[in-house]
Motif scaffolding. Sequence first.
Motif, PDB file in Angstrom:
ATOM      1  N   SER A  91      39.917  36.961  40.734  1.00 45.46           N
ATOM      2  CA  SER A  91      39.546  35.588  41.120  1.00 45.46           C
ATOM      3  C   SER A  91      39.352  35.433  42.624  1.00 45.46           C
ATOM      4  CB  SER A  91      40.594  34.583  40.615  1.00 45.46           C
ATOM      5  OG  SER A  91      40.542  34.476  39.216  1.00 45.46           O
ATOM      6  N   GLU A 150      37.292  38.513  35.454  1.00 49.28           N
ATOM      7  CA  GLU A 150      36.112  37.777  35.915  1.00 49.28           C
ATOM      8  C   GLU A 150      35.453  37.018  34.767  1.00 49.28           C
ATOM      9  OE1 GLU A 150      33.137  36.187  38.282  1.00 49.28           O
ATOM     10  OE2 GLU A 150      35.115  37.007  38.756  1.00 49.28           O
ATOM     11  N   ALA A 153      37.487  34.055  34.312  1.00 50.21           N
ATOM     12  CA  ALA A 153      37.269  33.122  35.421  1.00 50.21           C
ATOM     13  C   ALA A 153      35.974  32.338  35.223  1.00 50.21           C
ATOM     14  CB  ALA A 153      37.241  33.887  36.746  1.00 50.21           C
ATOM     15  N   GLU A 348      42.337  32.504  37.142  1.00 50.39           N
ATOM     16  CA  GLU A 348      41.425  31.516  37.713  1.00 50.39           C
ATOM     17  C   GLU A 348      41.913  30.094  37.460  1.00 50.39           C
ATOM     18  OE1 GLU A 348      37.827  30.146  39.656  1.00 50.39           O
ATOM     19  OE2 GLU A 348      39.213  31.835  39.773  1.00 50.39           O
TER      20      GLU A 348
END
Length: 371
Positions: A91, A150, A153, A348
Motif C-alpha cells: 500500500s 495491491e 488495495a 489499504e
Amino acid sequence: MLLSATTLLAQDAAIPQAAVSFNLPPNSPLSVSGFTMADSRATARGAALALDLHMPLTLRNDSGKRIHGVTLRVVSQEVTLGGKGSVTYPSLNVGPGETFPVRIDMQLMRPSQITGGPLVQVDLDGVLFQDLSFFGPDRLNSKRTLTACEMEAQRDREHFKRVLAATGPNGLQNEMFESMARQGAVSQLVVSVKRTGRAVTSAATAPSERTAEFAFLQFPDSPIEPMKGSAQISGNEAHAPRIEVRNKSGKPVKYVEMGWIVSDPSGKQYMAGSLPSADADLVLPPGKTARLLQETTLNFSSKGQPVNVQKMVGFVNQVEFEDGKIWVPNRQNLDNAVLLKVLPPSAEEQRLTDIYRKRGLQGLISELNKY
C-alpha cells in the motif's frame, strides 16, 4: 569499515551503523538515503549474539515508475535458526525521485564465533510497481504477496470511491465509522504452530482427538471451489488440516490459499489464519482437484486462555494463476456476515482509516482522488 561479532563480545553493546551492510544490485530501483540504528543492541547469549534491531530507514525511488510495495530481507546468518527475517511494506504510492520511511524492528540470532563481514545484511527481495511489474530475486515469494496486497488495495479504494460517488461525503464518513468499528471488534486469536507432532502446552490435558469437517463459504466468482476438508481436533489444538479443492476456472493455477475460521463452544468466531498450498511445483489444470495439507499442530488461545475448537469454516482467500495473475475476494464476497465479524481489514483499508483519523474527511477524499 564493517564491524563483526568479534568486536561486540561484551554482554550488551550498541550496534553501530558500520555493522550493517545494504546489498542492493547496481540496477536497483531503490537506494538508501539514510538510516539510524536508534537503540539497536547486541547481547551475548552463550555462544550466540542476540541482535535487537530498531532501524529507521529512508529509501529513495530511483526508478521511473511509481512504487506500490517493497519487501526487504534482513540476514545475520543464513543457516542459523532465527538468523533471518523480512519486512514488507504494501500500500505504498511513491513517485519517481521521492523518498519514504520504513522500519526494521526484529530480533535475530548469530553465532558469536563467526568472524568477518557485517553483523547484519539488508537485501532487496522485491519491489512492486503501479503497473504490477516486479523487480527483485523474489526469494520470499514477495511478488505474489505484494501483488495480492495491491489487488486488495485496488478493490478497497474502488469500494470507498463508489461509496463517495453514490452517497457523498456523509456516506463515506459513515463507511469509515463502520470500518473502524469492525476493526475494533475483531477478536484477536493467538496461534502457535508446531511442524510435527502435538503441541506440548495442552497435550497432557486435552480431551480425545476427533475429526472435524470444514464448512465452506462459496464465492460465485472464485476460480477455486473447496470440495471437502477436515482436521483432527483436540481441545484447543487442530492437527493435520487438509482441504480438497477443484480448479473451476479455465486457466492453470499454481497457488491456492484458504482462509480458516474457528468457533469456540459458545459460538464466538475467530480468524485462525490460512492454509496455503505447500507444493512449490503445484500446477492445477482446469477441472482438476488437489489437496492442501499441513503436517502441523496449531494451538489456539485468546487473552492467555485456550480457545477450544467447536466448528471450522473455510473460504478461498487467494489464488495465483500460472501466468502470475492473482485473484482475491471482492467486496461483495467480504460482505458475508461471517467474514465481517472476523476478517481483519486489508493493509489499504487500515491505511485509509488512519488517514481519516489524522486528516479528517477531506484528507481522505483527497487521498482517494489521487488514484
